[in-house]
Design an enzyme around this catalytic site. Structure first.
Site, PDB file in Angstrom:
ATOM      1  N   LYS A 265     -49.293  56.492  -5.405  1.00 27.45           N
ATOM      2  CA  LYS A 265     -50.695  56.194  -5.079  1.00 27.45           C
ATOM      3  C   LYS A 265     -51.455  57.509  -5.045  1.00 27.45           C
ATOM      4  O   LYS A 265     -51.139  58.399  -4.261  1.00 27.45           O
ATOM      5  CB  LYS A 265     -50.802  55.493  -3.719  1.00 27.45           C
ATOM      6  N   ASP A 270     -60.254  58.582   0.090  1.00 29.79           N
ATOM      7  CA  ASP A 270     -60.418  57.177   0.467  1.00 29.79           C
ATOM      8  C   ASP A 270     -61.447  57.070   1.595  1.00 29.79           C
ATOM      9  O   ASP A 270     -61.103  57.189   2.767  1.00 29.79           O
ATOM     10  CB  ASP A 270     -59.067  56.599   0.911  1.00 29.79           C
ATOM     11  N   LYS A 277     -64.826  53.481   6.187  1.00 32.35           N
ATOM     12  CA  LYS A 277     -64.036  53.878   7.347  1.00 32.35           C
ATOM     13  C   LYS A 277     -64.929  54.513   8.403  1.00 32.35           C
ATOM     14  O   LYS A 277     -65.982  55.053   8.076  1.00 32.35           O
ATOM     15  CB  LYS A 277     -62.979  54.910   6.919  1.00 32.35           C
ATOM     16  N   ASP A 288     -54.782  61.015   0.801  1.00 36.07           N
ATOM     17  CA  ASP A 288     -54.402  59.659   0.398  1.00 36.07           C
ATOM     18  C   ASP A 288     -53.817  59.655  -1.027  1.00 36.07           C
ATOM     19  O   ASP A 288     -53.556  58.599  -1.584  1.00 36.07           O
ATOM     20  CB  ASP A 288     -55.621  58.732   0.505  1.00 36.07           C
ATOM     21  N   ASP A 347     -61.314  48.727   1.534  1.00 35.73           N
ATOM     22  CA  ASP A 347     -60.476  49.797   2.076  1.00 35.73           C
ATOM     23  C   ASP A 347     -58.979  49.517   1.856  1.00 35.73           C
ATOM     24  O   ASP A 347     -58.148  50.395   2.060  1.00 35.73           O
ATOM     25  CB  ASP A 347     -60.778  49.973   3.570  1.00 35.73           C
ATOM     26  N   GLU A 349     -57.399  49.536  -0.802  1.00 36.17           N
ATOM     27  CA  GLU A 349     -57.535  49.899  -2.219  1.00 36.17           C
ATOM     28  C   GLU A 349     -56.238  50.374  -2.856  1.00 36.17           C
ATOM     29  O   GLU A 349     -56.071  50.279  -4.061  1.00 36.17           O
ATOM     30  CB  GLU A 349     -58.619  50.976  -2.377  1.00 36.17           C
ATOM     31  N   ARG A 351     -53.216  49.257  -2.829  1.00 32.77           N
ATOM     32  CA  ARG A 351     -52.451  48.194  -3.496  1.00 32.77           C
ATOM     33  C   ARG A 351     -53.120  47.774  -4.803  1.00 32.77           C
ATOM     34  O   ARG A 351     -52.449  47.366  -5.754  1.00 32.77           O
ATOM     35  CB  ARG A 351     -52.268  47.014  -2.530  1.00 32.77           C
TER      36      ARG A 351
HETATM   37  N1  BES Z   1     -55.182  55.073   2.969  1.00 29.26           N
HETATM   38  C1  BES Z   1     -55.269  54.040   3.908  1.00 29.26           C
HETATM   39  C2  BES Z   1     -54.063  53.983   4.851  1.00 29.26           C
HETATM   40  C3  BES Z   1     -53.951  55.126   5.817  1.00 29.26           C
HETATM   41  C4  BES Z   1     -54.587  55.068   7.029  1.00 29.26           C
HETATM   42  C5  BES Z   1     -53.201  56.228   5.505  1.00 29.26           C
HETATM   43  C6  BES Z   1     -54.476  56.116   7.929  1.00 29.26           C
HETATM   44  C7  BES Z   1     -53.078  57.262   6.400  1.00 29.26           C
HETATM   45  C8  BES Z   1     -53.730  57.215   7.618  1.00 29.26           C
HETATM   46  C9  BES Z   1     -55.373  52.696   3.216  1.00 29.26           C
HETATM   47  O1  BES Z   1     -56.059  52.710   2.018  1.00 29.26           O
HETATM   48  C10 BES Z   1     -56.132  51.786   4.127  1.00 29.26           C
HETATM   49  O2  BES Z   1     -57.280  52.038   4.349  1.00 29.26           O
HETATM   50  N2  BES Z   1     -55.468  50.764   4.628  1.00 29.26           N
HETATM   51  C11 BES Z   1     -56.068  49.847   5.526  1.00 29.26           C
HETATM   52  C12 BES Z   1     -55.683  48.458   5.087  1.00 29.26           C
HETATM   53  C13 BES Z   1     -56.454  47.389   5.774  1.00 29.26           C
HETATM   54  C14 BES Z   1     -57.897  47.428   5.343  1.00 29.26           C
HETATM   55  C15 BES Z   1     -55.834  46.066   5.430  1.00 29.26           C
HETATM   56  C16 BES Z   1     -55.549  50.145   6.924  1.00 29.26           C
HETATM   57  O3  BES Z   1     -54.376  50.515   7.056  1.00 29.26           O
HETATM   58  O4  BES Z   1     -56.324  50.076   7.854  1.00 29.26           O
HETATM   59 ZN    ZN Z   2     -56.026  54.482   1.001  1.00 30.48          ZN
HETATM   60 MN    MN Z   3     -58.145  52.520   2.284  1.00 32.13          MN
END
Ligand code: BES
Ligand code: ZN
Ligand code: MN
Length: 498
Positions: A265, A270, A277, A288, A347, A349, A351
């Site tokens: 990834k 992000d 966020k 990310d 967010d 994204e 996947r």
């Molecule tokens: N890149 C983030 C996950 C992440 C969060 C990595 C904090 C490192 C530290 C990912 O893209 C994301 O935003 N995931 C969301 C998914 C949710 C919207 C279902 C999450 O984990 O909040």
């Molecule tokens: Zn992300």
């Molecule tokens: Mn994200």
């Protein structure tokens, strides 16, 4: 820092390090050369060991300053005695940790020589100590314009002295290649997001052509033709063009063999997109792309140590930004697999990026197995903190092999369950699936999403969100990017594909 290997002879200058197995508090276990040094120092080492009641427990240290007076060895600044504890458990991983501990105590010296005696395999120990010191020596300081000379590490030369320096040097060569890979990853992950974006990431990876890796970069035009609607949707709000990076290494004789596929990834920033966020800590999302970073570093390591394996590395590189042109929560996109996805949260994204890369790699390379690495969910940090990465797989044997490799290098994995009961959470009213689950077991529903794009190939997904950046530093890394994944993947490849 220059690392060298030499025969056992008394160091004339700098700091001498004596490696000492546990011995119940006597100097009896001083090796031949250390004992010679002790005699030259008129018993200063054995006296210090006795006076400090030094038990030589693993990674404990004892300093003997200016041990030798007068001419001859007069310039020896100090002797640093490092305990290694019970030699029976002082394995490769332990020696690397000790090497890292040593580095932290030697960085204000100019030169240091480590006397490696009294351990079962001094050549291997010397190589591993060197590797640990090297890994710990990494620093990302290119943007510090005002740092004083004293704040920078001074260590220029580290010599490892053992009875078989040629063997030690030979054993160190692949470890140096792996460290090169780790440093490449740490650089990519540490760089700010105005410097590393999809195009510049791909340009940096082109350097791997020098290692003998075939590097190919697909742009929006090619990806549109391939039907990668999920990946492209993520990047459509960014001024930076999305890229697909493909790296190819075949070190084997059979040019038609099926490769192992590594997928990363690479969300270079992000912001969350329209599902923005919160501001606090958003800068973190520069890393990310650490999954992609690990894949690139692993490819470098594999190539530089001339692995006989056949490996392809693919990275989906995008920037997730809010913009008038950005994708909206509620949009439906069509992935390369033909499956449609309702993007309920922009967010989620990672996947969306990975699913198209997973489809592409299966269609194009029919790989023997796929391992993807992604900073995919915050939920994995809730579950495992910084100590393990999450492992999800459709194949027990593959999961087992990865777990073992991680254990061996200290990049540990913890396997999570998967199943239909979780997959159901992805049901959408208007498309084949939505890109978020119901809010519980978020790391598992994310993995279930990815699995919908895997046909019959053994596949594993590593959720590395908690382990790629560490504010306090780890055993083998200074604070900041850890380079997690490179050593694990390299080990996994060397144990199973060579
Ligand atoms: N890149 C983030 C996950 C992440 C969060 C990595 C904090 C490192 C530290 C990912 O893209 C994301 O935003 N995931 C969301 C998914 C949710 C919207 C279902 C999450 O984990 O909040
Ligand atoms: Zn992300
Ligand atoms: Mn994200």
């Amino acid at each position: 820092m220059k690392i060298s290997f030499a025969a056992l002879s008394l160091p004339a200058a700098g700091t001498a390090v004596v490696v000492l197995p546990a011995s119940g508090g006597t100097a009896a276990k001083l090796g031949k050369l250390a004992a010679q040094l002790d005699r030259k120092a008129k018993g200063a080492l054995s006296r210090a060991i006795a006076a400090a009641e030094f038990k030589a427990k693993r990674d404990t240290l004892l300093t003997v300053p200016a041990p030798i007076s007068g001419s001859g060895g007069g310039k020896l600044k100090r002797v640093l005695i490092v305990g290694v504890g019970d030699v029976k458990t002082f394995d490769a991983a332990a020696a690397e940790k000790t090497g890292a501990v040593l580095y932290d105590h030697l960085k204000s010296d100019e030169t240091a020589s480590v006397i490696v005696e009294g351990v079962p395999d001094p050549a291997t120990t010397a190589a591993r100590l060197a590797s640990g010191a090297k890994l710990k020596s990494y620093r990302f300081d290119k943007y510090r314009t005002k740092e004083g000379k004293d704040a920078k590490p001074k260590l220029k030369a580290l010599a490892l002295l053992s009875d078989d320096p040629a063997a030690a040097k030979k054993k160190y060569a692949p470890l140096e290649a792996i460290a090169d890979g780790v440093f490449f990853t740490r650089n990519l992950v540490s760089e700010p997001p105005n410097v590393i974006y999809p195009e510049s990431f791909a340009a940096a990876a082109k350097e791997l052509a020098k290692d003998g890796i075939k590097v190919e970069v697909l742009g929006v035009k090619e990806m549109t033709k391939l039907g990668m609607g999920a990946l492209l949707g993520v990047g459509q709000g960014s001024l930076r063009e999305s890229k697909l990076l493909v790296m190819h290494w075949n070190g084997g004789k059979d040019k038609n063999s099926k490769p192992l596929a590594l997928v990363g990834k690479g969300v270079c920033f992000d912001s969350g997109g329209i599902s923005l966020k919160p501001g606090a800590g958003m800068w973190d999302m520069k890393w990310d792309m650490a999954g992609a970073g690990a894949v690139v570093g692993a490819m470098r390591a594999i190539a530089r140590r001339k692995s006989t394996a056949h490996v392809v590395g693919l990275c989906g590189l995008v920037e997730n930004m809010p913009d008038a042109g950005a994708q909206r929560p509620g949009d439906v996109v069509t992935s390369m697999s033909g499956q449609t996805i309702e993007v309920q949260n922009t967010d989620a994204e990672g996947r969306l990026v990975l699913c198209d890369v997973l489809t592409y790699v299966q269609q194009k390379y029919q790989p023997r197995a796929i391992v993807d690495l992604a900073t995919l969910t915050g939920a994995i940090i809730q579950a495992l903190s910084e100590h393990y990465a999450g492992l999800f797989s459709n194949n027990d044997e593959l999961a087992e092999k990865l777990t073992k490799a991680g254990q061996a290098v200290g990049e540990r994995l913890w396997r999570f369950p998967m199943g239909d009961e979780y997959d159901r959470d992805l049901k959408s009213l208007i498309a084949d699936m939505k890109n978020i689950g119901g809010g519980r077991a978020g790391s598992i529903t994310a993995a279930q999403f990815l699995q919908r794009f895997i046909k019959d190939t053994p596949w594993a997904h590593l959720d590395i969100a908690g382990v790629v950046w560490n504010e306090k530093g780890t055993a083998l890394a200074a604070p900041g990017s850890t380079g997690y994944g490179v050593r694990l993947l390299d080990k996994f490849v060397s144990e199973n594909y060579e």
